[in-house]
Design an enzyme around this catalytic site. Structure first.
Site, PDB file in Angstrom:
ATOM      1  CB  SER A 160      -0.954  -0.054   1.200  1.00 34.13           C
ATOM      2  OG  SER A 160      -2.049   0.800   1.034  1.00 34.13           O
ATOM      3  CG  ASP A 206      -7.118  -3.904  -3.142  1.00 31.68           C
ATOM      4  OD1 ASP A 206      -7.841  -3.210  -2.410  1.00 31.68           O
ATOM      5  OD2 ASP A 206      -5.878  -3.798  -3.166  1.00 31.68           O
ATOM      6  CG  HIS A 230      -5.585  -3.057   0.506  1.00 27.16           C
ATOM      7  ND1 HIS A 230      -5.093  -2.585  -0.695  1.00 27.16           N
ATOM      8  CD2 HIS A 230      -5.007  -2.301   1.477  1.00 27.16           C
ATOM      9  CE1 HIS A 230      -4.262  -1.576  -0.464  1.00 27.16           C
ATOM     10  NE2 HIS A 230      -4.191  -1.389   0.842  1.00 27.16           N
TER      11      HIS A 230
END
Length: 280
Positions: free
Chosen positions: A126, A231, A259
């Site tokens: 991320s 995701d 995710h």
């Protein structure tokens, strides 16, 4: 399009799941870098070094438990840090800005230099994936390979609206707030989360949404992009864009992943990473 509730749920589920997956309490090490006391952890004694970069509000304990537990047994030395203002790299509190992830990339490069690591691969999730791309682009002499997942090089108006929609933690359910409130305390979590949302949204407002598209052409190391097909935080067009714009890159889609693919499916994820890092 995924709604705000799905985004919050996916983000917090990762924090809840890691508590069931990681090893017992991780002991802290500290190093002073550019006037900041940074928390980090090293596991394993393999010849190949893997540096792990957490996501938003993330830390060694919250974001990489299964990797710190398992990758050292797969021939790797694993280094992970708490970015400034996160986890145990406090105080001071996180100082948000539109270029905070680039600052993280430069700071962690200095940290690795201070710890005596000249060559290493980078694993970034991320926000950590974004910093990882910046790190690989700026310091190709140090980064041997790059693994990123749940990362993006720009944000869209759709992303902007979702972030704005989840800025107020008072709209979150107790179940969704609890992991971060436990980690940080309610007030710090509130301020840090709002700062993160505002910083991300300012990228669209002030930079037209460009986070690091210009860095992609400067990434020369072999790159593995992993992405969860389900995701709700980072749509599939983002990893496709990365694949198209990072030379010598490959994309692996985990069909059931969201995710937090590295936390939800750690065995499959860790094998992908180990095989890639050991590949000649």
């Amino acid at each position: 399009m995924f709604g705000a509730t799905s985004v919050i749920s996916a983000f917090c589920r990762g924090l809840r799941e890691v508590r069931c997956l990681h090893m017992s309490q991780i002991s802290a090490s500290q190093v002073m870098v550019d006037g900041l006391q940074l928390n980090y952890e090293v596991k394993g004694d393999g010849d190949k070094v893997a540096l792990c970069l957490p996501g938003a509000l993330g830390s060694v304990e919250s974001d990489f438990g299964p990797q710190m537990a398992e990758l050292p047994g797969m021939g790797l030395k694993v280094v992970c840090w708490d970015p400034p203002g996160y986890g145990r790299s406090r105080p001071p509190p996180r100082q948000y800005s539109a270029d905070i992830l680039r600052c993280d990339a430069e700071l962690v490069a200095d940290m690795m230099k201070n710890l005596g690591y000249d060559k290493y691969s980078v694993l970034g999730w991320s926000d950590g994936g974004i910093s990882g791309m910046m790190l690989a682009a700026a310091f190709p002499q140090h980064v041997e390979k790059l693994v990123i997942w749940g990362a993006n090089a720009y944000i869209t108006q759709e992303d902007y609206e979702i972030y704005k929609g989840i800025r107020d933690i008072n709209t979150w359910s107790k179940k969704m707030r609890e992991p971060l409130e436990t980690m940080y305390g309610r007030e710090y979590f509130k301020v840090a989360w709002e700062g993160w949302v505002d910083a991300v949204c300012s990228i669209l407002e002030k930079q037209g949404g460009d986070i690091c598209t210009g860095d992609l052409r400067n990434i020369t190391c072999p790159t593995l992009i992993i992405h969860g097909a389900k995701d709700p935080v980072v749509p599939l067009f983002h990893p496709n864009y990365l694949k198209e714009n990072i030379k010598n890159s490959e994309l692996v889609i985990m069909e059931n992943g969201k995710h937090n693919v590295h936390l939800r499916y750690p065995d499959e994820f860790n094998k992908l990473v180990s095989d890639f890092l050991h590949r000649a």
